[in-house]
Motif scaffolding. Sequence first.
Motif, mmCIF file in Angstrom:
data_model
loop_
_atom_site.group_PDB
_atom_site.id
_atom_site.type_symbol
_atom_site.label_atom_id
_atom_site.label_comp_id
_atom_site.label_asym_id
_atom_site.label_seq_id
_atom_site.Cartn_x
_atom_site.Cartn_y
_atom_site.Cartn_z
ATOM 1 N N THR A 1 0.827 -1.211 0.000
ATOM 2 C CA THR A 1 0.000 0.000 0.000
ATOM 3 C C THR A 1 0.862 1.262 0.000
ATOM 4 O O THR A 1 0.350 2.369 0.191
ATOM 5 C CB THR A 1 -0.938 0.037 1.219
ATOM 6 N N VAL A 2 2.155 1.088 -0.207
ATOM 7 C CA VAL A 2 3.072 2.236 -0.309
ATOM 8 C C VAL A 2 3.207 2.596 -1.785
ATOM 9 O O VAL A 2 3.782 1.844 -2.565
ATOM 10 C CB VAL A 2 4.454 1.909 0.302
ATOM 11 N N TYR A 3 2.651 3.749 -2.153
ATOM 12 C CA TYR A 3 2.628 4.149 -3.556
ATOM 13 C C TYR A 3 3.569 5.322 -3.859
ATOM 14 O O TYR A 3 4.019 5.466 -4.992
ATOM 15 C CB TYR A 3 1.204 4.542 -3.962
ATOM 16 N N LYS A 4 3.836 6.149 -2.842
ATOM 17 C CA LYS A 4 4.676 7.331 -3.072
ATOM 18 C C LYS A 4 5.713 7.431 -1.951
ATOM 19 O O LYS A 4 5.357 7.450 -0.772
ATOM 20 C CB LYS A 4 3.805 8.594 -3.110
ATOM 21 N N LEU A 5 6.976 7.509 -2.345
ATOM 22 C CA LEU A 5 8.066 7.507 -1.373
ATOM 23 C C LEU A 5 9.010 8.670 -1.638
ATOM 24 O O LEU A 5 9.464 8.876 -2.762
ATOM 25 C CB LEU A 5 8.835 6.183 -1.455
ATOM 26 N N ASN A 6 9.295 9.434 -0.570
ATOM 27 C CA ASN A 6 10.190 10.590 -0.671
ATOM 28 C C ASN A 6 11.452 10.331 0.141
ATOM 29 O O ASN A 6 11.402 10.249 1.370
ATOM 30 C CB ASN A 6 9.473 11.846 -0.156
ATOM 31 N N LEU A 7 12.578 10.200 -0.555
ATOM 32 C CA LEU A 7 13.883 9.998 0.091
ATOM 33 C C LEU A 7 14.814 11.162 -0.231
ATOM 34 O O LEU A 7 16.033 11.008 -0.307
ATOM 35 C CB LEU A 7 14.502 8.676 -0.377
ATOM 36 N N LYS A 8 14.247 12.329 -0.403
ATOM 37 C CA LYS A 8 14.998 13.521 -0.808
ATOM 38 C C LYS A 8 15.882 14.048 0.329
ATOM 39 O O LYS A 8 15.506 14.013 1.501
ATOM 40 C CB LYS A 8 13.997 14.603 -1.234
#
Length: 204
Positions: free
Chosen positions: A50-57
Motif C-alpha cells: 500500500t506504499v505508492y509514493k516515497l520521498n527519500l529527498k
Amino acid sequence: MINKKHLKFFLSIIGITGCINLSAQLINYKDLDTIPELNLQQALKKDPLTVYKLNLKKLKLVELPQEIGQFLNLQTLNVNKNKLSRFPEVIFNFKYLQKLNVSGNKIKTIPPEIGLLIHLKEFAANETEISTLPKEISQLKELEYLDVWGTNISWLPEEIVQLSTTLKKLDMRVILMSDEEHKKIQELLPQTMVYFSKSCSCGF
C-alpha cells in the motif's frame, strides 16, 4: 470429470491469482496527486503493497535502503539531492513506477534497463553527471516529461523519435549545445515542447 481433490487445487490457484491481482495495481496518473507521499519511516509501518509514493529527498544517501525493495506497488519515487554515484538497480523492480526523480546526484549513466519502466510518465535526472541517454529510453511509450537540464548531455539517441507523439516536454536548459544539435532534436521530436538555453558555437 474433475474429482474433488483436483477441484480444490484449481480453486486454490484461482484464489492465489486473485490475491496477486488485488495486490498489484496501477494507480490512475491523475489520482496520484491525491495519495499522500511517505518518508521511509512512515512507509515501513504500512503494508508494503500500500506504499505508492516515497520521498527519500536530501538524506545524504550513497545508496538506497534495501528495505524499499518490498514496495512493489511504488509509483512515485523521489531521491533528489542525495549522494548517489550509480543509478540504483532496485528501481527497476518497481514496474508500476510513473514518476521518478534522481536529480541532484552524481549519477554518471542511465542503464538500458530504464526501458523496463514502461509506465513511467515523468523522469527527472537534472543536475547529474550523465552525458548520454540509452536508446532504451524509447521503450518508455507513456513518457510525457523528461528533465535533463544541467547535465553533460549534448545529443540524444535517434530512437527517441519513437516518443514523438507522447513526449510533451523536454527540458535541456543549461547544456552547451550547438544550433545544429538543437535542430536535430526538434526534428526528432516535432510535437514536443523543448526547452534549450542559448546555443553555442562550441563545435559539438
